[in-house]
Design a protein around this motif. Sequence first.
Motif, PDB file in Angstrom:
ATOM      1  N   SER A  85      27.160  22.415 -33.483  1.00 29.64           N
ATOM      2  CA  SER A  85      27.795  21.270 -34.127  1.00 29.64           C
ATOM      3  C   SER A  85      27.764  20.087 -33.160  1.00 29.64           C
ATOM      4  O   SER A  85      27.534  20.252 -31.963  1.00 29.64           O
ATOM      5  N   PHE A  86      28.029  18.904 -33.690  1.00 25.54           N
ATOM      6  CA  PHE A  86      28.139  17.729 -32.835  1.00 25.54           C
ATOM      7  C   PHE A  86      29.263  17.943 -31.818  1.00 25.54           C
ATOM      8  O   PHE A  86      29.163  17.513 -30.666  1.00 25.54           O
ATOM      9  N   SER A  87      30.328  18.603 -32.229  1.00 20.88           N
ATOM     10  CA  SER A  87      31.443  18.879 -31.318  1.00 20.88           C
ATOM     11  C   SER A  87      31.012  19.791 -30.180  1.00 20.88           C
ATOM     12  O   SER A  87      31.480  19.640 -29.048  1.00 20.88           O
ATOM     13  N   ASP A  88      30.120  20.740 -30.462  1.00 22.13           N
ATOM     14  CA  ASP A  88      29.617  21.633 -29.412  1.00 22.13           C
ATOM     15  C   ASP A  88      28.925  20.837 -28.312  1.00 22.13           C
ATOM     16  O   ASP A  88      29.010  21.201 -27.132  1.00 22.13           O
ATOM     17  N   VAL A  89      28.253  19.765 -28.680  1.00 24.22           N
ATOM     18  CA  VAL A  89      27.559  18.947 -27.680  1.00 24.22           C
ATOM     19  C   VAL A  89      28.572  18.366 -26.698  1.00 24.22           C
ATOM     20  O   VAL A  89      28.303  18.277 -25.501  1.00 24.22           O
ATOM     21  N   ASN A  90      29.751  17.988 -27.195  1.00 28.75           N
ATOM     22  CA  ASN A  90      30.796  17.460 -26.319  1.00 28.75           C
ATOM     23  C   ASN A  90      31.498  18.558 -25.523  1.00 28.75           C
ATOM     24  O   ASN A  90      31.818  18.366 -24.352  1.00 28.75           O
ATOM     25  N   ARG A  91      31.751  19.703 -26.166  1.00 26.13           N
ATOM     26  CA  ARG A  91      32.523  20.774 -25.529  1.00 26.13           C
ATOM     27  C   ARG A  91      31.702  21.619 -24.568  1.00 26.13           C
ATOM     28  O   ARG A  91      32.211  22.101 -23.573  1.00 26.13           O
ATOM     29  N   GLN A  92      30.451  21.867 -24.906  1.00 27.13           N
ATOM     30  CA  GLN A  92      29.620  22.745 -24.085  1.00 27.13           C
ATOM     31  C   GLN A  92      28.198  22.192 -23.958  1.00 27.13           C
ATOM     32  O   GLN A  92      27.240  22.838 -24.384  1.00 27.13           O
ATOM     33  N   PRO A  93      28.054  20.993 -23.386  1.00 29.22           N
ATOM     34  CA  PRO A  93      26.734  20.366 -23.324  1.00 29.22           C
ATOM     35  C   PRO A  93      25.702  21.197 -22.572  1.00 29.22           C
ATOM     36  O   PRO A  93      24.534  21.230 -22.961  1.00 29.22           O
ATOM     37  N   GLY A  94      26.124  21.896 -21.523  1.00 28.03           N
ATOM     38  CA  GLY A  94      25.179  22.711 -20.764  1.00 28.03           C
ATOM     39  C   GLY A  94      24.538  23.790 -21.608  1.00 28.03           C
ATOM     40  O   GLY A  94      23.330  24.014 -21.531  1.00 28.03           O
ATOM     41  N   GLU A  95      25.344  24.463 -22.410  1.00 30.07           N
ATOM     42  CA  GLU A  95      24.813  25.532 -23.261  1.00 30.07           C
ATOM     43  C   GLU A  95      23.843  24.974 -24.300  1.00 30.07           C
ATOM     44  O   GLU A  95      22.787  25.545 -24.550  1.00 30.07           O
ATOM     45  N   VAL A  96      24.201  23.842 -24.899  1.00 30.04           N
ATOM     46  CA  VAL A  96      23.345  23.231 -25.915  1.00 30.04           C
ATOM     47  C   VAL A  96      22.014  22.812 -25.292  1.00 30.04           C
ATOM     48  O   VAL A  96      20.935  23.098 -25.835  1.00 30.04           O
ATOM     49  N   LEU A  97      22.084  22.148 -24.150  1.00 33.46           N
ATOM     50  CA  LEU A  97      20.858  21.680 -23.499  1.00 33.46           C
ATOM     51  C   LEU A  97      19.992  22.832 -23.013  1.00 33.46           C
ATOM     52  O   LEU A  97      18.761  22.803 -23.151  1.00 33.46           O
ATOM     53  N   ASP A  98      20.613  23.867 -22.448  1.00 39.80           N
ATOM     54  CA  ASP A  98      19.841  25.033 -22.012  1.00 39.80           C
ATOM     55  C   ASP A  98      19.135  25.689 -23.189  1.00 39.80           C
ATOM     56  O   ASP A  98      17.972  26.084 -23.092  1.00 39.80           O
ATOM     57  N   ALA A  99      19.837  25.799 -24.312  1.00 35.92           N
ATOM     58  CA  ALA A  99      19.230  26.395 -25.507  1.00 35.92           C
ATOM     59  C   ALA A  99      18.060  25.547 -25.987  1.00 35.92           C
ATOM     60  O   ALA A  99      17.010  26.081 -26.377  1.00 35.92           O
ATOM     61  N   ALA A 100      18.216  24.208 -25.952  1.00 28.73           N
ATOM     62  CA  ALA A 100      17.150  23.311 -26.417  1.00 28.73           C
ATOM     63  C   ALA A 100      15.938  23.354 -25.502  1.00 28.73           C
ATOM     64  O   ALA A 100      14.809  23.140 -25.955  1.00 28.73           O
ATOM     65  N   LEU A 101      16.154  23.630 -24.224  1.00 30.90           N
ATOM     66  CA  LEU A 101      15.017  23.758 -23.316  1.00 30.90           C
ATOM     67  C   LEU A 101      14.226  25.032 -23.588  1.00 30.90           C
ATOM     68  O   LEU A 101      13.021  25.080 -23.368  1.00 30.90           O
ATOM     69  N   ALA A 102      14.909  26.062 -24.085  1.00 30.51           N
ATOM     70  CA  ALA A 102      14.249  27.332 -24.386  1.00 30.51           C
ATOM     71  C   ALA A 102      13.543  27.302 -25.734  1.00 30.51           C
ATOM     72  O   ALA A 102      12.452  27.857 -25.891  1.00 30.51           O
ATOM     73  N   ALA A 103      14.159  26.638 -26.725  1.00 36.38           N
ATOM     74  CA  ALA A 103      13.606  26.563 -28.084  1.00 36.38           C
ATOM     75  C   ALA A 103      14.345  25.451 -28.826  1.00 36.38           C
ATOM     76  O   ALA A 103      15.490  25.141 -28.481  1.00 36.38           O
ATOM     77  N   PRO A 104      13.720  24.864 -29.843  1.00 32.90           N
ATOM     78  CA  PRO A 104      14.418  23.812 -30.594  1.00 32.90           C
ATOM     79  C   PRO A 104      15.746  24.321 -31.164  1.00 32.90           C
ATOM     80  O   PRO A 104      15.867  25.484 -31.539  1.00 32.90           O
ATOM     81  N   VAL A 105      16.743  23.436 -31.167  1.00 32.34           N
ATOM     82  CA  VAL A 105      18.042  23.766 -31.752  1.00 32.34           C
ATOM     83  C   VAL A 105      18.383  22.716 -32.806  1.00 32.34           C
ATOM     84  O   VAL A 105      17.938  21.570 -32.731  1.00 32.34           O
ATOM     85  N   THR A 106      19.172  23.121 -33.776  1.00 29.21           N
ATOM     86  CA  THR A 106      19.629  22.210 -34.824  1.00 29.21           C
ATOM     87  C   THR A 106      21.043  21.764 -34.507  1.00 29.21           C
ATOM     88  O   THR A 106      21.887  22.577 -34.135  1.00 29.21           O
ATOM     89  N   LEU A 107      21.276  20.464 -34.647  1.00 26.17           N
ATOM     90  CA  LEU A 107      22.624  19.932 -34.502  1.00 26.17           C
ATOM     91  C   LEU A 107      23.149  19.642 -35.895  1.00 26.17           C
ATOM     92  O   LEU A 107      22.493  18.965 -36.685  1.00 26.17           O
ATOM     93  N   GLN A 108      24.314  20.196 -36.181  1.00 26.20           N
ATOM     94  CA  GLN A 108      24.910  20.061 -37.506  1.00 26.20           C
ATOM     95  C   GLN A 108      26.137  19.169 -37.469  1.00 26.20           C
ATOM     96  O   GLN A 108      26.863  19.137 -36.489  1.00 26.20           O
ATOM     97  N   LYS A 109      26.333  18.487 -38.583  1.00 27.27           N
ATOM     98  CA  LYS A 109      27.526  17.682 -38.769  1.00 27.27           C
ATOM     99  C   LYS A 109      28.085  18.045 -40.129  1.00 27.27           C
ATOM    100  O   LYS A 109      27.376  17.986 -41.135  1.00 27.27           O
ATOM    101  N   ARG A 110      29.348  18.463 -40.119  1.00 27.80           N
ATOM    102  CA  ARG A 110      30.003  18.908 -41.349  1.00 27.80           C
ATOM    103  C   ARG A 110      29.183  19.976 -42.069  1.00 27.80           C
ATOM    104  O   ARG A 110      29.038  19.977 -43.288  1.00 27.80           O
ATOM    105  N   GLY A 111      28.604  20.882 -41.281  1.00 32.15           N
ATOM    106  CA  GLY A 111      27.872  22.003 -41.840  1.00 32.15           C
ATOM    107  C   GLY A 111      26.466  21.691 -42.321  1.00 32.15           C
ATOM    108  O   GLY A 111      25.772  22.574 -42.810  1.00 32.15           O
ATOM    109  N   ARG A 112      26.037  20.451 -42.169  1.00 36.12           N
ATOM    110  CA  ARG A 112      24.682  20.071 -42.614  1.00 36.12           C
ATOM    111  C   ARG A 112      23.796  19.798 -41.414  1.00 36.12           C
ATOM    112  O   ARG A 112      24.210  19.148 -40.454  1.00 36.12           O
ATOM    113  N   ASP A 113      22.560  20.287 -41.462  1.00 38.85           N
ATOM    114  CA  ASP A 113      21.604  20.009 -40.404  1.00 38.85           C
ATOM    115  C   ASP A 113      21.325  18.513 -40.370  1.00 38.85           C
ATOM    116  O   ASP A 113      21.036  17.904 -41.399  1.00 38.85           O
TER     117      ASP A 113
END
Length: 90
Positions: A5-33
């Motif tokens: 989620s967009f909130s995950d980017v604020n709460r756990q940016p390291g995890e989101v960025l590490d995941a994106a470096l390994a493979a594409p990730v989807t960022l969702q807002k209000r449950g929508r990609d």
Amino acid sequence: MRKFSFSDVNRQPGEVLDAALAAPVTLQKRGRDRLVLLSVTEYERLLAASAGTPSGAGRTTHNLDTAPQADLELLERALAEILADAPDEV
């Protein structure tokens, strides 16, 4: 594809960025990609793959320094719209 989620980017940016470096990730807002975050290597691979196809014909890529003003304004409006829909974070 992992989803955050967009909130995950604020709460756990390291995890989101590490995941994106390994493979594409989807960022969702209000449950929508809404966005896909991917490494430069993956982005360049996709560009190279699309260059040889009819769907890639006539496409041009830019960065923020080289993009036409009209494209930058379109991007700014789209991001403002996405952010306006975001719930207020505490």
